[in-house]
Design an enzyme around this catalytic site. Structure first.
Site, PDB file in Angstrom:
ATOM      1  N   CYS A 135       7.298  -9.181 -16.383  1.00 54.68           N
ATOM      2  CA  CYS A 135       7.980  -8.692 -17.581  1.00 54.68           C
ATOM      3  C   CYS A 135       6.959  -8.108 -18.554  1.00 54.68           C
ATOM      4  O   CYS A 135       5.904  -8.700 -18.781  1.00 54.68           O
ATOM      5  CB  CYS A 135       8.726  -9.850 -18.239  1.00 54.68           C
ATOM      6  SG  CYS A 135       9.531  -9.445 -19.802  1.00 54.68           S
ATOM      7  N   ASP A 150     -17.802 -47.350 -26.225  1.00 54.48           N
ATOM      8  CA  ASP A 150     -17.949 -46.684 -27.511  1.00 54.48           C
ATOM      9  C   ASP A 150     -17.587 -47.634 -28.645  1.00 54.48           C
ATOM     10  O   ASP A 150     -16.471 -48.159 -28.709  1.00 54.48           O
ATOM     11  CB  ASP A 150     -17.041 -45.455 -27.564  1.00 54.48           C
ATOM     12  CG  ASP A 150     -17.260 -44.635 -28.814  1.00 54.48           C
ATOM     13  OD1 ASP A 150     -18.087 -43.717 -28.773  1.00 54.48           O
ATOM     14  OD2 ASP A 150     -16.601 -44.915 -29.833  1.00 54.48           O
ATOM     15  N   CYS A 195      10.642 -16.295 -22.669  1.00 56.49           N
ATOM     16  CA  CYS A 195      10.929 -14.873 -22.883  1.00 56.49           C
ATOM     17  C   CYS A 195      12.116 -14.716 -23.845  1.00 56.49           C
ATOM     18  O   CYS A 195      13.117 -15.435 -23.739  1.00 56.49           O
ATOM     19  CB  CYS A 195      11.230 -14.173 -21.569  1.00 56.49           C
ATOM     20  SG  CYS A 195      11.321 -12.370 -21.723  1.00 56.49           S
ATOM     21  N   ARG A 215       8.440  -8.061 -10.319  1.00 53.99           N
ATOM     22  CA  ARG A 215       7.412  -7.459 -11.173  1.00 53.99           C
ATOM     23  C   ARG A 215       7.321  -8.223 -12.491  1.00 53.99           C
ATOM     24  O   ARG A 215       8.342  -8.743 -12.973  1.00 53.99           O
ATOM     25  CB  ARG A 215       7.734  -5.992 -11.488  1.00 53.99           C
ATOM     26  CG  ARG A 215       7.956  -5.123 -10.276  1.00 53.99           C
ATOM     27  CD  ARG A 215       8.162  -3.661 -10.688  1.00 53.99           C
ATOM     28  NE  ARG A 215       9.207  -3.476 -11.690  1.00 53.99           N
ATOM     29  CZ  ARG A 215      10.487  -3.442 -11.442  1.00 53.99           C
ATOM     30  NH1 ARG A 215      10.925  -3.588 -10.192  1.00 53.99           N
ATOM     31  NH2 ARG A 215      11.382  -3.248 -12.416  1.00 53.99           N
ATOM     32  N   THR A 265      17.310  -7.420 -12.035  1.00 50.93           N
ATOM     33  CA  THR A 265      16.325  -6.490 -12.596  1.00 50.93           C
ATOM     34  C   THR A 265      15.063  -6.374 -11.756  1.00 50.93           C
ATOM     35  O   THR A 265      14.301  -5.420 -11.916  1.00 50.93           O
ATOM     36  CB  THR A 265      15.911  -6.937 -14.019  1.00 50.93           C
ATOM     37  OG1 THR A 265      15.263  -8.222 -13.938  1.00 50.93           O
ATOM     38  CG2 THR A 265      17.112  -7.024 -14.932  1.00 50.93           C
ATOM     39  N   TRP A 272     -21.052 -44.704 -20.850  1.00 55.21           N
ATOM     40  CA  TRP A 272     -20.551 -44.018 -22.043  1.00 55.21           C
ATOM     41  C   TRP A 272     -20.804 -42.515 -21.944  1.00 55.21           C
ATOM     42  O   TRP A 272     -19.892 -41.707 -22.124  1.00 55.21           O
ATOM     43  CB  TRP A 272     -21.221 -44.572 -23.306  1.00 55.21           C
ATOM     44  CG  TRP A 272     -20.741 -43.886 -24.549  1.00 55.21           C
ATOM     45  CD1 TRP A 272     -19.697 -44.267 -25.338  1.00 55.21           C
ATOM     46  CD2 TRP A 272     -21.263 -42.682 -25.134  1.00 55.21           C
ATOM     47  NE1 TRP A 272     -19.530 -43.384 -26.392  1.00 55.21           N
ATOM     48  CE2 TRP A 272     -20.478 -42.403 -26.290  1.00 55.21           C
ATOM     49  CE3 TRP A 272     -22.304 -41.819 -24.805  1.00 55.21           C
ATOM     50  CZ2 TRP A 272     -20.716 -41.296 -27.103  1.00 55.21           C
ATOM     51  CZ3 TRP A 272     -22.541 -40.705 -25.617  1.00 55.21           C
ATOM     52  CH2 TRP A 272     -21.756 -40.451 -26.751  1.00 55.21           C
ATOM     53  N   TYR A 309     -18.055 -39.446 -21.518  1.00 57.29           N
ATOM     54  CA  TYR A 309     -17.985 -38.423 -22.567  1.00 57.29           C
ATOM     55  C   TYR A 309     -18.129 -37.028 -21.963  1.00 57.29           C
ATOM     56  O   TYR A 309     -17.396 -36.104 -22.311  1.00 57.29           O
ATOM     57  CB  TYR A 309     -19.085 -38.678 -23.600  1.00 57.29           C
ATOM     58  CG  TYR A 309     -18.992 -37.797 -24.827  1.00 57.29           C
ATOM     59  CD1 TYR A 309     -18.083 -38.073 -25.835  1.00 57.29           C
ATOM     60  CD2 TYR A 309     -19.820 -36.687 -24.977  1.00 57.29           C
ATOM     61  CE1 TYR A 309     -17.992 -37.278 -26.971  1.00 57.29           C
ATOM     62  CE2 TYR A 309     -19.742 -35.881 -26.104  1.00 57.29           C
ATOM     63  CZ  TYR A 309     -18.831 -36.178 -27.102  1.00 57.29           C
ATOM     64  OH  TYR A 309     -18.740 -35.378 -28.210  1.00 57.29           O
ATOM     65  N   CYS A 316       7.476 -10.587 -22.263  1.00 60.01           N
ATOM     66  CA  CYS A 316       6.893 -11.926 -22.399  1.00 60.01           C
ATOM     67  C   CYS A 316       5.521 -12.030 -21.755  1.00 60.01           C
ATOM     68  O   CYS A 316       4.775 -12.967 -22.036  1.00 60.01           O
ATOM     69  CB  CYS A 316       7.825 -12.988 -21.820  1.00 60.01           C
ATOM     70  SG  CYS A 316       7.981 -12.953 -20.011  1.00 60.01           S
TER      71      CYS A 316
END
Length: 495
Positions: A77, A453, A50, A75, A42, A433, A437, A80
């Site tokens: 789809c 912590d 898909c 190319r 295709t 700490w 974070y 999807c």
């Protein structure tokens, strides 16, 4: 057979052609964005999820990226929609560069500037992307621009010229020409072939962002609700909605995020004024909601631990909530030093009310933009302290603002966690700490883990007589959770 050695969805086991085809036949969501399938009969390439009939294996060619598939002449789809695929979350230099390009880093065509930010020459940058994705930086950027334009054509009613410029094209003529050349169809034909949703708000741009399920939206909203910065963001838990003001450069607006669980999307509504910055905006939203995580891989690694396994099985799909803006999160982390979550939230609201800029939004409780780093960098320490901070903490806020204003939070792609933490700790008042974070939530290091912590030390103690582990004991306990210690931290915090 294609070289798929770099397609290690779990970071260790490489994907063979056979395993790619099995994932395609099973429509396995764990592999969405990890590879793409080009169908020779295709000339179209698809995501592994898909819904079309699975092609014969002999008709399939597998690619590590959409750009590689397009470089081979396939190319995208229309069913999807490869532009919706979540990224393959790997913390290496090639993927870090890819994410910058996806956010528009090469829309100005300046490869030398991007190479300089990465710490490579343009020749080295080209070699890195060729080795990892099989395409050059220009080819990768072209594919990202085209796919982003296709997304805007299918999801919004933006005028064609606005689509072209929002996707990073310098002219509408160039956009039309390249689109038709690559996809064999005019941009207008894509739009005419796409059903329009009449329910979409006329005063907003509505876009969808995919993720790999499961996704525990309720948990992430609860986490953000307790930490929402007054005036800048708000969470309406009963409606399942996140709101905030947005400022990217000098462009301002607002956004609203909701969850479309049945379709595995977050739906994002943004102010039309944000059209020029949609590429970086969507990249920031993906990071904030951790949309590129692969929960099946992360949970498989952690659930064997008796401390974590029960919680994972009862609440699957946990994400590490990120940050829309790194400086905003870093300031919030400093305000949270030695105070409760609620106390830090109160302080951040006061900071915004005192130093933030008014913002125009349709939400009654979102009224301001977070203070700019440059403004706080130039503000007297005593004035910052008036929101209820000790002088030392106010001084840290100003030092951090000066650091951010000088580009300190713009981390070099490929930087290690250890390097990032050491770099953050050069700011006076930021310790281990706070640095971990910030690295976890703002800089997206999945292995960041603040061993200092107290909550983590207590949650991991199990039968420890003292009721908590020492930093050394916790570090040893967490070693087996690498490279997902940040997710383990989130699980422990929630317990």
């Amino acid at each position: 057979m294609e070289d798929l050695s770099h397609l290690a969805y779990d970071g260790a086991s490489p994907l063979s052609r056979e395993s790619c085809y099995r994932a395609l036949a099973a429509k396995d969501t764990r592999f969405d964005g990890v590879f793409f399938t080009g169908v020779k009969t295709t000339g179209i390439y698809c995501r592994p999820v898909c819904t079309v009939k699975t092609p014969r294996e002999s008709s399939c060619t597998f690619f590590a990226s959409a750009a590689a598939a397009e470089a081979a002449g396939f190319r995208p789809c229309l069913r999807c929609r490869p532009e919706l695929a979540p990224y393959a979350l790997q913390q290496n230099l090639a993927h870090a560069v890819w994410q910058r390009i996806a956010a528009g880093a090469l829309n100005d065509g300046d490869i030398e500037r991007l190479a300089g930010e990465v710490g490579l020459s343009s020749r080295q940058l080209r070699r890195v992307l060729l080795q990892h994705f099989g395409v050059t930086p220009v080819e990768l950027a072209q594919t990202q621009r085209l796919l982003f334009a296709k997304k805007l054509l299918q999801e919004t009613r933006m005028p064609m010229a606005d689509v072209a410029y929002a996707a990073g094209f310098g002219s509408v003529r160039r956009f039309n020409s390249l689109f038709a050349e690559r996809y064999g169809i005019a941009p207008g034909d894509i739009r005419r072939a796409t059903p329009q949703d009449d329910a979409v708000a006329q005063d907003a741009l509505t876009l969808r962002l995919a993720y790999r399920p499961p996704f525990n939206w309720a948990h992430i909203l609860r986490y953000l609700a307790g930490r929402a910065i007054g005036g800048v963001e708000a969470v309406q838990q009963e409606r399942g909605v996140y709101l905030r003001s947005v400022r990217i450069g000098e462009v301002t607006g607002w956004m609203q995020v909701t969850h479309l669980q049945a379709r595995h999307f977050l739906e994002l509504q943004v102010a039309p004024s944000l059209a020029p910055v949609l590429m970086p905006l969507l990249a920031q939203v993906r990071a904030q909601f951790d949309l590129d995580a692969n929960p099946a891989v992360i949970e498989a690694h952690l659930q064997g631990d008796p401390l974590l396994g029960t919680h994972i099985r009862t609440t699957p799909g946990l994400r590490v909530p990120g940050a829309f803006d790194a400086f905003e999160l870093a300031v919030r982390a400093v305000l949270g030093q030695q105070v409760s979550v609620a106390g830090a939230t109160t302080l951040s609201g006061r900071l915004v009310a005192r130093f933030g800029e008014p913002g125009d939004t349709p939400f009654a409780n979102v009224t301001h933009h977070f203070p700019r780093a440059g403004k706080l960098a130039a503000t007297d320490i005593a004035a910052i302290a008036q929101i209820g901070l000790p002088q030392s903490r106010a001084q840290t806020i100003r030092h951090l603002a000066q650091f951010a204003a000088a580009g300190g939070l713009n981390m070099r792609p490929g930087m290690t966690l250890e390097e990032a933490v050491a770099h953050l700790k050069t700011v006076r008042g930021i310790g281990d700490w706070t640095a971990h974070y910030i690295a976890l939530r703002a800089l997206r290091f999945s292995d960041a883990f603040p061993v200092g912590d107290l909550g983590l030390q207590k949650a991991a103690a199990e039968d420890e007589p003292s009721g908590r582990l020492t930093e050394k004991q916790l570090a040893a306990r967490a070693a087996a959770w690498t490279p997902w210690r940040g997710y383990a931290a989130l699980i422990l915090w929630t317990t």
